[in-house]
Each structure stands twice: as structure tokens, then as C-alpha cells.
Design an enzyme around this catalytic site. Sequence first.
Site, PDB file in Angstrom:
ATOM      1  N   GLU A 180     -39.048 -40.656  67.540  1.00  0.00           N
ATOM      2  CA  GLU A 180     -38.253 -40.230  66.377  1.00  0.00           C
ATOM      3  C   GLU A 180     -38.102 -38.707  66.324  1.00  0.00           C
ATOM      4  OE1 GLU A 180     -39.825 -43.764  63.397  1.00  0.00           O
ATOM      5  OE2 GLU A 180     -41.125 -42.071  63.854  1.00  0.00           O
TER       6      GLU A 180
ATOM      7  N   ASP B 251     -44.472 -48.337  58.554  1.00  0.00           N
ATOM      8  CA  ASP B 251     -43.613 -47.148  58.668  1.00  0.00           C
ATOM      9  C   ASP B 251     -42.515 -47.287  59.713  1.00  0.00           C
ATOM     10  OD1 ASP B 251     -45.172 -47.078  60.904  1.00  0.00           O
ATOM     11  OD2 ASP B 251     -45.893 -45.026  60.656  1.00  0.00           O
TER      12      ASP B 251
HETATM   13  N1  LIG Z   1     -47.070 -42.592  56.809  1.00  0.00           N
HETATM   14  C1  LIG Z   1     -47.232 -41.585  57.622  1.00  0.00           C
HETATM   15  O1  LIG Z   1     -46.869 -40.444  57.323  1.00  0.00           O
HETATM   16  C2  LIG Z   1     -47.940 -41.805  58.920  1.00  0.00           C
HETATM   17  C3  LIG Z   1     -48.340 -40.713  59.699  1.00  0.00           C
HETATM   18  C4  LIG Z   1     -49.055 -40.964  60.861  1.00  0.00           C
HETATM   19  C5  LIG Z   1     -49.335 -42.273  61.260  1.00  0.00           C
HETATM   20  N2  LIG Z   1     -48.885 -43.316  60.485  1.00  0.00           N
HETATM   21  C6  LIG Z   1     -49.190 -44.690  60.821  1.00  0.00           C
HETATM   22  O2  LIG Z   1     -50.573 -44.883  60.522  1.00  0.00           O
HETATM   23  C7  LIG Z   1     -51.071 -45.955  61.314  1.00  0.00           C
HETATM   24  C8  LIG Z   1     -52.389 -45.553  61.926  1.00  0.00           C
HETATM   25  O3  LIG Z   1     -52.161 -44.536  62.880  1.00  0.00           O
HETATM   26  P1  LIG Z   1     -53.329 -44.119  63.882  1.00  0.00           P
HETATM   27  O4  LIG Z   1     -52.836 -42.916  64.596  1.00  0.00           O
HETATM   28  O5  LIG Z   1     -54.611 -44.051  63.150  1.00  0.00           O
HETATM   29  O6  LIG Z   1     -53.322 -45.393  64.846  1.00  0.00           O
HETATM   30  P2  LIG Z   1     -54.501 -45.912  65.782  1.00  0.00           P
HETATM   31  O7  LIG Z   1     -53.862 -46.825  66.765  1.00  0.00           O
HETATM   32  O8  LIG Z   1     -55.303 -44.778  66.281  1.00  0.00           O
HETATM   33  O9  LIG Z   1     -55.442 -46.759  64.790  1.00  0.00           O
HETATM   34  C9  LIG Z   1     -55.007 -47.939  64.167  1.00  0.00           C
HETATM   35  C10 LIG Z   1     -56.220 -48.810  63.871  1.00  0.00           C
HETATM   36  O10 LIG Z   1     -55.775 -49.967  63.156  1.00  0.00           O
HETATM   37  C11 LIG Z   1     -56.606 -51.039  63.552  1.00  0.00           C
HETATM   38  N3  LIG Z   1     -55.992 -52.304  63.183  1.00  0.00           N
HETATM   39  C12 LIG Z   1     -54.877 -52.880  63.696  1.00  0.00           C
HETATM   40  N4  LIG Z   1     -54.642 -54.056  63.088  1.00  0.00           N
HETATM   41  C13 LIG Z   1     -55.615 -54.207  62.161  1.00  0.00           C
HETATM   42  C14 LIG Z   1     -55.911 -55.231  61.200  1.00  0.00           C
HETATM   43  N5  LIG Z   1     -55.148 -56.324  61.095  1.00  0.00           N
HETATM   44  N6  LIG Z   1     -56.986 -55.072  60.398  1.00  0.00           N
HETATM   45  C15 LIG Z   1     -57.788 -53.989  60.513  1.00  0.00           C
HETATM   46  N7  LIG Z   1     -57.561 -52.991  61.416  1.00  0.00           N
HETATM   47  C16 LIG Z   1     -56.490 -53.107  62.221  1.00  0.00           C
HETATM   48  C17 LIG Z   1     -56.756 -50.831  65.055  1.00  0.00           C
HETATM   49  O11 LIG Z   1     -57.878 -51.544  65.580  1.00  0.00           O
HETATM   50  C18 LIG Z   1     -56.936 -49.319  65.132  1.00  0.00           C
HETATM   51  O12 LIG Z   1     -58.286 -48.929  65.123  1.00  0.00           O
HETATM   52  C19 LIG Z   1     -49.983 -46.257  62.334  1.00  0.00           C
HETATM   53  O13 LIG Z   1     -49.324 -47.437  61.939  1.00  0.00           O
HETATM   54  C20 LIG Z   1     -49.064 -45.066  62.270  1.00  0.00           C
HETATM   55  O14 LIG Z   1     -47.746 -45.386  62.624  1.00  0.00           O
HETATM   56  C21 LIG Z   1     -48.205 -43.103  59.338  1.00  0.00           C
END
Ligand SMILES: NC(=O)c1ccc[n+]([C@@H]2O[C@H](COP(=O)([O-])OP(=O)(O)OC[C@H]3O[C@@H](n4cnc5c(N)ncnc54)[C@H](O)[C@@H]3O)[C@@H](O)[C@H]2O)c1
Length: 350
Positions: free
Chosen positions: A56, A229
Site C-alpha cells: 500500500e 485492516d
Molecule cells: N491499524 C493499524 O494502524 C495497524 C498498524 C500496523 C499493523 N496492523 C495490523 O495489526 C496486526 C498485527 O500486526 P503484527 O505486525 O503484530 O503481526 P504479527 O504477524 O507479527 O503478529 C500477529 C500475531 O497474531 C497471532 N494470531 C493470529 N491469529 C490469531 C488468533 N486467531 N488468535 C490469537 N492470536 C492470533 C499470530 O500468532 C501472531 O503472533 C496485523 O493484522 C496488521 O495488519 C494494523
Amino acid sequence: MTLFLDVNTLGSMVDQHGTEEFMTELLGYMKDDFCRWEEFDKSSRTAAHSDIGVIELMPVADGVNYGFKYVNGHPPSNPNVGMSTVMAFGALSDVSTGYPRLLSELTLSTALRTSVTSVMAAQALANPHATSMGMIGCGAQSEFQAIAFHTIIGIKELRIFDIDHQAMNKVAEHLKDYPELTVIKASSAKACVEGADIVTTVTADKAYATILTPDMIEPGMHINGIGGDCPGKTEIHLDVLKAGKIFVEHEPQTRVEGDIQQLPAEHKVNPIWKVIAGLEQGRDTEDQITIFDSVGFALEDFSVLRYVYDLAVQLGVGEQIELIPQLDNPKDLFGLTKRPSCSSTIREVA
Ligand SMILES: NC(=O)c1ccc[n+]([C@@H]2O[C@H](COP(=O)([O-])OP(=O)(O)OC[C@H]3O[C@@H](n4cnc5c(N)ncnc54)[C@H](O)[C@@H]3O)[C@@H](O)[C@H]2O)c1
């Protein structure tokens, strides 16, 4: 010259300045920008989707600065090959000339700005006595969320859950640096959020997931939804959304990307900037469920770019690079190809 901040420099800046100070000062920059919401030239981000992820571009500008972020999202394929789900970089330019003043890493900065955005929304929406939080998801973003909520909102008890137990252990280990914060590893998502004042969902899966279901919701909870998101990527059950008062960043973007993609277009949502600016009320009653359906908006990256630039100048860190040519005659760009250093590089290659 352009100031260049790589990820090691940014990490050292946070360490040297202090994570809490960094987050608190960034919160000030972000509130200033959200209070000026209408001054910005805003658009939804441009997304290039593939079967396993998205890339993006996120631009925004006021009359003085132009900022953009390049960011991806590749869950769970990237972690499966040892890469981060979210990776980013970006730039801040002078609107008057178009000259890029800053080129910066934004992976670490995104985690910092996302946590600060979350506390900015929670300050406006959560019950003021909130002391406990349940956090589902213990990946790259999670410690930043925990630290921001502990140091700025005053969360004292944090329950965590992840389907990956090693990720839970990692978070518990990192948060030992905060002795005033009690961290409890929960056995399920339901146990994680039971009795919590604030619920943060920060999971990553490229699926219509339902991390939060109606049976898990209690009166007065504030839900800080981070991981829903992208189109086809959600965390909050439709009936939970229907039960709460929903707040969003840039509505046209969130309608497509947020958990509210599950709702009909006419379902009312509320702009968080108006609550930050004191123009509208956030929570109406103590028992109301409030939901911040965060997707991440370009203005948050603009705020962090502005802040890290000022902080780097203050700390005297970063590298000055010639990203843009400095020409004696701006019409003689071709002359650059005749510089001795360029021709010697060509000779070496040949
Ligand atoms: N809103 C925003 O501004 C923003 C900014 C950054 C990241 N994000 C989003 O935040 C999320 C997390 O990002 P990250 O960098 O920490 O990702 P990451 O991959 O490092 O961590 C995600 C975690 O979620 C866990 N997980 C997946 N499914 C699960 C479930 N059903 N129950 C419990 N745990 C589960 C995984 O095991 C993993 O440890 C992503 O979806 C990302 O797109 C949003």
C-alpha cells in the site's frame, strides 16, 4: 540534503530518548494533526493486492509538508518464512519545493505510531477509570500497544493471548521491564478479555476471522481493534459491531478495509478526529461499548515522520544523503553522468 534514518538509528533514538517520552511526545504531534484534520489533503491508501498479501501507498499533505508511507501486509506467509508481516518506509517533503527532507524507516515507527493512535482513541473513548486490558495477538505490534496503554492510559493489569505460545512468552519477557504492570498469560481468547476495561485485538490472518464474539463482550468495554485492516481481513464479529458505538479514522478507507466492511454502508460510524478535537462526544454512557475500528491512516505516519525528523535534529543523529541531485545549473542534469566518479564505476564494472 535529505536526512536518512535507518532502522538501527530509529531504534537507538527510542532507546536514548526513552520509549515513554517518545510515545508521549508523538501523541502531542498526533493530537495537533488530528485537530487540524480539515486542513489536510486526504485520500484512502492505494492498495495492490495479491493472493497472499497487500502493498500500500499512503500519502497525505497540508500546505507545508507532504508525507507518504510504503507498507505491506503479508500474514501469515511472511512470518512463516522468517519475515515481518508489516514492513514500511516513507518520506516527508517540503510542499513549497517538493524536496524530500526526510527518508526514514517506518517499520518500527509504524508500531510506535499505531500504539499512540490507539491510546489517543482510548483517552477519548474508554471509561476514565480503566486499569485492565486484554490483548489478543502477541506479534510485532503487541509490546508497543502494551507499553503505550500502561504508561499513558494507566493500565495496571494486562492479560495476553496468542495461538502461538512462544509469542506470548516473548511479550511477557519484554514487559518484565515494567514492574508496575502485571502480565497474565491467558489460556484462551475468552479468558483473556474477561472483566477487562479495554480489549485490544492485534492479530494477523488473511481471513474473515472472528477473534471477538458477542459472548466475550461486557458493558462498558472499549474495543481497540487493530488487525481488521484489509478487505477480507477482520477480527470482530458482526454482532459485536452492531452492539457498539463505532469510531473510525478516514471513513472512506475504513469502509473498505476495517471491520466495518461487514456492515451496510448506511450503518452510522463516527469520526474519531471530531472527538479528539472536542467537537463531538465519544462515549455516551459508562455502560456503552465503544469500538475504535483502526486500519491505520496516512495522517498518523505524517505525525511520526514530523516527530522523528524533529527528534533526530535535536539529538543530532541520522545521515545526510544526496537523494536528490544538487546541481550548479538545475537544467544540466545530464552533467551528472559525466562526473569522474560515475565513469570510474562504469570502468570497474566493465
Ligand atoms: N491499524 C493499524 O494502524 C495497524 C498498524 C500496523 C499493523 N496492523 C495490523 O495489526 C496486526 C498485527 O500486526 P503484527 O505486525 O503484530 O503481526 P504479527 O504477524 O507479527 O503478529 C500477529 C500475531 O497474531 C497471532 N494470531 C493470529 N491469529 C490469531 C488468533 N486467531 N488468535 C490469537 N492470536 C492470533 C499470530 O500468532 C501472531 O503472533 C496485523 O493484522 C496488521 O495488519 C494494523
